[in-house]
Design an enzyme around this catalytic site. Structure first.
Site, PDB file in Angstrom:
ATOM      1  N   SER A 126     -20.136  55.673 -36.803  1.00  0.00           N
ATOM      2  CA  SER A 126     -20.881  54.286 -35.625  1.00  0.00           C
ATOM      3  C   SER A 126     -20.000  53.515 -35.479  1.00  0.00           C
ATOM      4  CB  SER A 126     -21.458  53.916 -36.748  1.00  0.00           C
ATOM      5  OG  SER A 126     -21.137  52.696 -37.635  1.00  0.00           O
ATOM      6  N   ASP A 127     -20.428  52.944 -34.506  1.00  0.00           N
ATOM      7  CA  ASP A 127     -19.560  51.003 -34.027  1.00  0.00           C
ATOM      8  C   ASP A 127     -20.012  50.405 -34.875  1.00  0.00           C
ATOM      9  OD1 ASP A 127     -17.939  49.400 -32.599  1.00  0.00           O
ATOM     10  OD2 ASP A 127     -18.593  49.721 -30.975  1.00  0.00           O
ATOM     11  N   CYS A 128     -19.530  49.392 -34.945  1.00  0.00           N
ATOM     12  CA  CYS A 128     -19.819  48.443 -36.585  1.00  0.00           C
ATOM     13  C   CYS A 128     -20.876  47.782 -36.878  1.00  0.00           C
ATOM     14  CB  CYS A 128     -18.355  47.723 -36.320  1.00  0.00           C
ATOM     15  SG  CYS A 128     -16.615  49.083 -36.850  1.00  0.00           S
TER      16      CYS A 128
END
Length: 759
Positions: free
Chosen positions: A293-295
């Protein structure tokens, strides 16, 4: 800290310090490899450490031995490790967009205090040199391995950013190859292979992650940020704009990681979108790797998108969609309960772990040291002379000449002995790196570079933004007394960055007036240099008769000042081409950033986006750029045989978005001749112009091939061949399917058109 070095030499270290550092490196290296899980019991004698077995078999054995409590801690970027099996904690998040960069996994400290800082990606893409894209990836991965072998980085690097510059206001366009899907696809393929492939075919050199999947190109605009944005995208635009680069990353680059983006795509958060992750990337494209995932994007699924209503459900949907690891802490905090409640099956957990460990195995993290040449790379292979030269070459190749009235350029050293160098980016250093930067070994400003050629009088004149004009007079006085004036303007990270989109594409602050007033009072010729990541309206320097020369230089990296000076004084002949459209400032009043549509739309006033669909008149077109010499282009094959429409459709695949996936049905040969008086590179861009172009959703034209020829001498000729595939002579319909169109197509190279009939 940051170390500053001039010229092309390594930082000065006396012999004693070098020897001590080498001993330090050897010690750190020895420690970093001494506790590998398969070097000691209990792993040493178990199947997951048996190198004679296939990786899949080994990984399944390892995952099968893990206890549930051990598995939970592996689902975050800062994975906890499994001490029982001597599996160390691991930080998955390291960055390397245009050089090893600041990130949780990277430490800039001795013996790795810096890394070669290449130009920002938007600058490199302007070179239109696929070999350069690959070479930069190779160098970055070598330095990344050196960091890792020193214990200062992981082996999983979250680059490249291959989103499309849909809108000039986007704050992260600087990180990407620009607005064109084909150019971006070529960048993805070549950079990723440069990062991952090396001298040893048995292992990944490093793992490269293509991001942000998918349709991500908004940070924070008019009260809506990327964590809340729902990108409403047609199947047509997904197929011919937003997907191609990711398919290229997977199918051609064999990227070992993808990052799902913050935004929703048509109502489904990317990290919970099974259609994007498992169905398209894994099943159709054959992706083999891990998806991060993006953060913070997993938490966004429930808290900002409100796509789910419970933590259990959130864990369930992201894992079932195909996401494997959370850059964040939502999964580690909630996964145990989701499993115990039955919301998440252990099979989904094991599948994700299989994907994660498989990449670590491909990186050699569970194999004997003696089998891996990449483990021999050390700090002496950072910032080498060759790496410095490649950074300089990349900087030179991306510089784009847009105006040269009266052929005032290049400057002649015997005539131009004094320079007024003015403007808010004239003394730029860190600005030249753009964002996602590392610590550079040196940063040569434009002033420093130009000082090697002439006596420089520097005056800042004005700030990047704001209304202060108090510096105008000093700049004007400098210009009055100099043989020539160089005005260096543009943007910096205060104007465009992650989390920060622009509202305007004019020069910010008083820069436009500064250009006009300084140019008016200059004694000698005036050259404007625009240092920027995103597109700016260049009408002022283009139309001002007092401005004789105009350059676009992106963010040119550690050697930017040297490259600029070499180009201005003719030691290098520019051949860069714009990687995006330069619009007039009123473009932003005609289309909302929330409108993801690429094609013109009369109902909402969207005039179309990028050169492929824009219906207005740009200030400068995608692909424009001049040289100090001239080139002619002529067809070697003056006519092409008609191609049956049925043959084209036969060669098209249902999920095909890439030219490389279909057979070549014809080829176009172009003879390129240097007709001028000086040698130089030339970027050769091949466009396809379809029937009914610019109407009913059909593109105006589109790029289907490019190459860069190097150092053609006056009178020298070279022949360039572009294959024409079924993909190249087909269009995407509203449902996302690709079909052939009957009628007259045209291949366009420079000002030359060659007809191609589909019947």
């Amino acid at each position: 800290y940051q170390r500053r070095v001039r010229g092309s030499y390594r930082p000065s270290l006396d012999m004693l310090r070098q020897s001590l550092l080498l001993l330090c490196v050897i010690s750190v290296f020895s420690l970093s490899i001494a506790v590998r899980p398969c070097d000691v019991e209990p792993g040493k004698g178990l199947p997951f450490c048996d190198v004679s077995l296939p990786i899949g078999t080994r990984v399944k054995d390892l995952v099968g031995r893990l206890q549930l409590s051990e598995k939970i801690g592996l689902f975050q970027n800062g994975a906890s490790g499994v001490p029982r099996l001597n599996i160390n904690g691991y930080q998955w998040w390291s960055e390397a967009l245009h050089g090893v960069a600041g990130s949780p996994g990277v430490r800039f400290t001795e013996p790795t205090p810096y890394a070669t800082s290449f130009p920002q990606v938007i600058h490199t893409s302007a070179s239109f040199n696929a070999k350069l894209f690959n070479s930069i990836g190779q160098v970055i991965s070598t330095e990344a391995r050196a960091f890792s072998n020193s214990g200062h980085a992981g082996l999983t690097f979250w680059a490249p950013n291959i989103n499309i510059v849909r809108d000039p206001r986007w704050g992260r366009g600087q990180e990407t190859p620009g607005e064109d899907p084909y150019l971006t696809s070529q960048y993805a393929q070549n950079f990723v292979t440069g990062m991952q492939e090396g001298t040893d075919p048995n292992y990944l050199k490093v793992s490269s992650c293509c991001k942000h999947y998918a349709a991500y190109d908004l940070e924070n605009w008019h009260g809506v940020d990327r964590h809340h944005f729902n990108a409403i995208v047609t199947e047509q635009d997904l197929a011919d704009t937003y997907y191609p680069a990711f398919q290229s990353c997977v199918e051609k680059g064999h990227g070992s990681s993808l990052m799902c983006s913050y935004n929703e795509v048509n109502g489904v958060p990317s990290c919970a979108n099974k259609g994007l992750l498992n169905d398209l990337a894994r099943q159709k494209w054959g992706f083999e790797g891990y998806i991060t995932s993006d953060c913070g994007a997993v938490a966004d699924v429930i808290y900002t998108h409100h796509y789910t209503s419970t933590a259990d459900e959130t864990c369930k949907v992201v894992l079932e969609a195909g996401m494997d690891i959370d850059c964040g802490n939502f999964l580690p905090q909630n996964l145990n309960h989701a499993i115990s409640s039955g919301a998440v099956s252990e099979n989904d957990v094991n599948t994700a772990l299989f994907n994660l460990f498989s990449v670590q195995y491909r990186l050699g993290m569970f194999d004997p040291v003696e089998k891996q040449p990449y483990l021999q790379i050390n700090y002496t292979q950072i910032n080498t002379v060759d790496h410095q030269q490649l950074a300089l070459e990349a900087s030179r190749e991306g510089i784009t000449l847009l105006k040269n009235l009266d052929n005032v350029l290049p400057f002649k050293r015997e005539i131009i002995k004094t320079l007024a160098v003015v403007g808010p980016n004239a003394n730029a250093t860190r600005t030249m790196q753009g964002n996602y930067e590392g610590v550079a070994p040196f940063l040569i400003s434009p002033i420093e570079g130009l000082s090697k050629y002439a006596s420089v009088n520097y005056q800042r004149g004005c700030q990047i933004s704001g209304t202060d004009t108090s510096g105008f007079a000093a700049a004007c006085n400098a210009a009055k007394s100099a043989d020539a004036t160089v005005i260096i303007v543009g943007l910096d990270q205060s104007q465009e960055s992650e989390g920060h989109d622009r509202d305007i594409i004019d020069f910010p602050g008083v820069q436009a007036n500064f250009i006009k007033q300084t140019a008016a009072c200059s004694k000698g010729p005036v050259v404007v240099i625009v240092m920027t990541g995103g597109s700016l309206d260049l009408t002022v320097p283009k139309t001002d008769p007092n401005v004789k020369g105009l350059f676009w230089v992106g963010y040119p990296g550690q050697a930017g000042g040297t490259a600029i000076a070499q180009v201005l004084f003719g030691d290098y002949n520019p051949a860069g081409r714009l990687p995006y459209t330069i619009y007039t400032a009123d473009y932003v009043n005609k289309v909302s950033m929330f409108d993801m549509g690429m094609r013109p739309n009369a109902s909402n006033g969207n005039p179309g986006r990028t050169y492929r669909f824009y219906t207005g008149t740009p200030v400068y077109e995608f692909g424009e750029g001049l040289s100090y010499t001239t080139f002619s282009f002529e067809w070697k094959n003056a006519s092409l045989k008609p191609i049956p429409r049925s043959l084209i459709n036969k060669n098209l695949l249902s999920s095909n978005y890439l030219a490389e996936n279909t057979n070549a049905l014809a080829s176009v040969e172009v003879i390129v001749t240097n007709t001028g008086n000086v040698s130089g590179d030339v970027s050769v861009l091949a466009f396809m112009v379809p029937p009914n172009h610019g109407r009913d959703g059909v593109p105006n034209k589109y790029l289907f091939g490019f190459t860069r020829l190097h150092r053609l001498a006056p009178g020298q000729k070279e022949t360039v061949t572009f294959p024409v595939t079924a993909h190249d002579i087909s269009i995407v319909l509203s449902d996302g399917s690709r079909v052939a169109l009957s009628g007259k197509w045209s291949v366009k190279v420079a000002d030359q058109l060659l007809d191609l009939v589909v019947q």
